[in-house]
Design a protein around this motif. Structure first.
Motif, mmCIF file in Angstrom:
data_model
loop_
_atom_site.group_PDB
_atom_site.id
_atom_site.type_symbol
_atom_site.label_atom_id
_atom_site.label_comp_id
_atom_site.label_asym_id
_atom_site.label_seq_id
_atom_site.Cartn_x
_atom_site.Cartn_y
_atom_site.Cartn_z
ATOM 1 N N MET A 88 0.854 -1.172 0.000
ATOM 2 C CA MET A 88 0.000 0.000 0.000
ATOM 3 C C MET A 88 0.898 1.231 0.000
ATOM 4 S SD MET A 88 -1.532 -0.247 3.917
ATOM 5 C CE MET A 88 -2.786 0.991 3.626
ATOM 6 N N PRO A 89 0.449 2.332 -0.607
ATOM 7 C CA PRO A 89 1.303 3.515 -0.712
ATOM 8 C C PRO A 89 1.577 4.137 0.655
ATOM 9 C CG PRO A 89 -0.527 3.613 -2.280
ATOM 10 C CD PRO A 89 -0.832 2.512 -1.324
ATOM 11 N N LEU A 90 2.839 4.464 0.894
ATOM 12 C CA LEU A 90 3.264 5.179 2.099
ATOM 13 C C LEU A 90 3.850 6.511 1.678
ATOM 14 C CD1 LEU A 90 3.813 5.181 5.200
ATOM 15 C CD2 LEU A 90 6.096 4.336 4.639
ATOM 16 N N LYS A 91 3.231 7.582 2.134
ATOM 17 C CA LYS A 91 3.702 8.930 1.804
ATOM 18 C C LYS A 91 4.459 9.496 3.002
ATOM 19 C CE LYS A 91 2.176 13.561 0.373
ATOM 20 N NZ LYS A 91 3.197 13.634 -0.697
ATOM 21 N N LEU A 92 5.698 9.892 2.787
ATOM 22 C CA LEU A 92 6.484 10.498 3.855
ATOM 23 C C LEU A 92 6.084 11.961 4.027
ATOM 24 C CD1 LEU A 92 10.046 9.065 3.117
ATOM 25 C CD2 LEU A 92 8.272 8.174 4.639
ATOM 26 N N ASP A 93 5.990 12.392 5.278
ATOM 27 C CA ASP A 93 5.683 13.786 5.586
ATOM 28 C C ASP A 93 7.003 14.484 5.898
ATOM 29 O OD1 ASP A 93 4.918 16.233 6.612
ATOM 30 O OD2 ASP A 93 3.281 15.431 7.831
ATOM 31 N N LEU A 94 7.448 15.328 4.983
ATOM 32 C CA LEU A 94 8.747 15.985 5.158
ATOM 33 C C LEU A 94 8.756 16.931 6.352
ATOM 34 C CD1 LEU A 94 9.866 16.681 1.480
ATOM 35 C CD2 LEU A 94 10.231 14.669 2.910
ATOM 36 N N ASN A 95 7.575 17.339 6.815
ATOM 37 C CA ASN A 95 7.507 18.192 8.006
ATOM 38 C C ASN A 95 7.906 17.446 9.273
ATOM 39 O OD1 ASN A 95 6.551 20.559 6.676
ATOM 40 N ND2 ASN A 95 4.487 19.678 6.620
ATOM 41 N N THR A 96 7.987 16.114 9.198
ATOM 42 C CA THR A 96 8.357 15.326 10.377
ATOM 43 C C THR A 96 9.856 15.080 10.455
ATOM 44 O OG1 THR A 96 8.108 13.177 9.282
ATOM 45 C CG2 THR A 96 6.124 14.158 10.266
ATOM 46 N N PHE A 97 10.628 15.693 9.563
ATOM 47 C CA PHE A 97 12.080 15.452 9.521
ATOM 48 C C PHE A 97 12.724 15.662 10.882
ATOM 49 C CE2 PHE A 97 16.311 17.503 9.055
ATOM 50 C CZ PHE A 97 17.022 16.366 8.691
ATOM 51 N N ARG A 98 13.524 14.676 11.260
ATOM 52 C CA ARG A 98 14.285 14.727 12.493
ATOM 53 C C ARG A 98 15.642 14.070 12.281
ATOM 54 N NH1 ARG A 98 9.013 14.831 14.130
ATOM 55 N NH2 ARG A 98 8.531 15.657 16.209
ATOM 56 N N LYS A 99 16.571 14.353 13.188
ATOM 57 C CA LYS A 99 17.859 13.671 13.230
ATOM 58 C C LYS A 99 17.866 12.812 14.500
ATOM 59 C CE LYS A 99 19.891 17.924 11.391
ATOM 60 N NZ LYS A 99 20.851 19.026 11.681
ATOM 61 N N ILE A 100 18.253 11.555 14.355
ATOM 62 C CA ILE A 100 18.249 10.655 15.509
ATOM 63 C C ILE A 100 19.576 10.794 16.241
ATOM 64 C CG2 ILE A 100 17.930 8.292 16.300
ATOM 65 C CD1 ILE A 100 16.558 7.665 13.655
ATOM 66 N N PRO A 101 19.595 11.459 17.398
ATOM 67 C CA PRO A 101 20.872 11.754 18.059
ATOM 68 C C PRO A 101 21.589 10.525 18.601
ATOM 69 C CG PRO A 101 19.039 12.499 19.408
ATOM 70 C CD PRO A 101 18.460 12.084 18.093
ATOM 71 N N TRP A 102 20.862 9.443 18.870
ATOM 72 C CA TRP A 102 21.527 8.222 19.363
ATOM 73 C C TRP A 102 21.900 7.290 18.214
ATOM 74 C CZ3 TRP A 102 16.580 9.770 20.387
ATOM 75 C CH2 TRP A 102 15.541 9.031 19.809
ATOM 76 N N GLU A 103 21.734 7.779 16.956
ATOM 77 C CA GLU A 103 22.180 7.044 15.770
ATOM 78 C C GLU A 103 22.988 7.967 14.865
ATOM 79 O OE1 GLU A 103 19.606 4.533 13.476
ATOM 80 O OE2 GLU A 103 18.338 4.069 15.204
ATOM 81 N N GLN A 104 23.888 8.725 15.468
ATOM 82 C CA GLN A 104 24.778 9.619 14.713
ATOM 83 C C GLN A 104 24.004 10.580 13.814
ATOM 84 O OE1 GLN A 104 25.591 5.969 14.502
ATOM 85 N NE2 GLN A 104 26.441 6.495 16.517
ATOM 86 N N ASP A 105 22.851 11.041 14.319
ATOM 87 C CA ASP A 105 22.035 12.039 13.613
ATOM 88 C C ASP A 105 21.555 11.558 12.238
ATOM 89 O OD1 ASP A 105 21.981 13.883 15.653
ATOM 90 O OD2 ASP A 105 23.744 14.976 14.940
#
Length: 452
Positions: free
Chosen positions: A78-95
């Motif tokens: 099924m189609p999954l659309k990414l929401d670019l407004n949710t962009f984050r850097k994961i600090p415990w995974e080297q950002d």
């Protein structure tokens, strides 16, 4: 960040990958890593994601009672659309760059079973009425000196709490595990899940965190990410975090209280506050409360979604059991807080920590708006004192089977969320009850093995 800035960051990140996830019906984040090339391609066209994420339960056991997907459909993408407004850097995974997504139907319309899409639908209805909903969720959860391997080896018996004793608001206990607690506060902030507060609750190894309020969709994103992030950060410290509603009969349960207010989109005023009213409650706030009181029996599985949820909703255990409201009263279902225009809000205390935040927030908002749209009057007086003994408006369903039956039979739930969602969601809760009903528990062995 702009889309161009995001694309530049991803291109320059040394990992060469992007992490993404979306919530299933239980609020569990299902995701994967993508190469930068695959991610760039997804910006032009939606990703394909196996729809089994809505065809199995929290333990990856395939439903046998849902028409949405299954062996009969072949489990297509099924189609999954990414929401670019949710962009984050994961600090415990080297950002590493991270995004949340939402599911669509094959024709590109919002999937009727996607929790994030359901919340967006309710938010749209709120905005059509002229209200911007602001929400926040707070969580209690237990932390254990265990790993997934050690707990499985112990057959989930007698997990070792991170710290001992009943020690709410303890400065000592937060110092004892300060590396973990400091990481929680700091890393969550860097992950754009900022906390207002973090403290021990009463119980061994239990903490409570209040997430900074925001618009309703961002609040649900933050709450969903909070639960997974806490578990991941705990892993880094050799710990396990559990958001189970009630893991021990002798200890308090874990709440996921939802705080909410509506703001006028033109005047940017909190419409719950009325400085000239004796209790500072506006007429709209009273209608909103009346809507929730009326709808609670029909939406309860969205606030208490598991078998275990109802072990928390018992008298005298800091969780409500009656359909009540009150002013700054922690024994009722709906706690009203009206200190000032900025802070005036409603706290729905029924919600447990095991909830799917998208569904819990959608349910609270839709029920409140129902009261406004129907012009309901708050005829029930505020409960003074012990809400556990105030039966004037009835009690809530006592288990998941009873609650799901009321939701399925209700015309209100279908009006609020649509027939397709209600049917699919109720089938998943009925499945949950079926799995529980056929299990032989330790309680049964101890009670019947020798004596009967």
């Amino acid at each position: 960040m702009t889309i161009q800035e995001i694309e530049t960051y991803i291109k320059q990140h040394p990992s060469g990958k992007v992490k993404l996830a979306a919530a299933d019906i239980d609020g569990i984040l299902r995701g994967k890593y993508l190469s930068v090339e695959k991610f760039n391609a997804s910006l032009k066209d939606n990703l394909g994601f196996c729809d089994v994420v809505f065809g199995w339960d929290s333990n990856d056991l395939a439903y046998e009672n849902t028409p949405f997907t299954g062996w009969h459909t072949g489990y297509p993408d099924m189609p999954l659309k990414l929401d670019l407004n949710t962009f984050r850097k994961i600090p415990w995974e080297q950002d590493v760059p991270f995004f949340l997504g939402e599911f669509s139907a094959a024709d590109g319309t919002p999937s009727p079973v996607c929790p994030r899409q359901l919340l967006k639908k309710v938010i749209h209805e709120s905005r059509q009425l002229g209200f911007e909903p602001f929400f926040s969720q707070e969580f209690e959860w237990f932390n254990f000196a265990e790993t997934p391997d050690s707990l499985q080896q112990k057959k989930y018996q007698a997990p070792q709490p991170m710290t001992p004793g009943m020690f709410g608001y303890s400065i000592l206990r937060s110092t004892l595990k300060n590396d973990f607690i400091s990481d929680l506060f700091d890393l969550l902030g860097r992950f754009n899940v900022p906390l207002e507060g973090l403290h021990t609750e009463t119980g061994p190894g239990v903490y409570e965190a209040a997430i900074v309020y925001s618009d309703a969709l961002e609040a649900a994103d933050r709450a969903t990410l909070f639960k997974t992030a806490v578990k991941e950060i705990a892993y880094k410290h050799g710990l396990m975090a559990s958001f189970m509603a009630k893991w021990n009969e002798q200890l308090p349960g874990c709440s996921g209280h939802v705080h909410q207010s509506l703001w006028n989109m033109e005047t940017r005023k909190n419409v719950f506050y009325d400085r000239d009213e004796k209790q500072k409650m506006s007429a709209l706030m009273k209608q909103y409360i009346a809507g929730q009181l009326y709808c609670l029996p029909y939406i309860l599985p969205m606030l208490a979604p598991t078998i275990n949820s109802y072990k928390r909703l018992v008298e005298g255990a800091w969780a409500p059991t009656t359909l009540t409201w009150g002013m700054d009263n922690r024994t009722v279902a709906l706690r009203v807080l009206v200190g000032s225009e900025k802070s005036s809000r409603l706290e729905t205390r029924v919600v447990g920590s095991d909830t799917n935040p998208y569904l819990a927030i959608a349910a609270c908002l839709a029920a409140g708006l129902y009261g406004i749209k129907k012009g309901l009057h708050l005829e029930q007086p505020a409960t003074l004192g012990n809400g556990y003994t105030d039966y004037s408006n009835g009690i809530m369903p006592g288990n998941l089977l009873e609650a799901t039956a009321q939701m399925r039979q209700s015309t209100v739930a279908k009006e609020l969320f649509g027939e397709t969602f209600v049917d699919h969601f109720c089938r998943t809760r009925e499945w949950e009850w079926q799995q529980f009903a056929k299990a032989v528990t330790d309680w049964e062995l101890k009670r019947y093995f020798e004596i009967i």
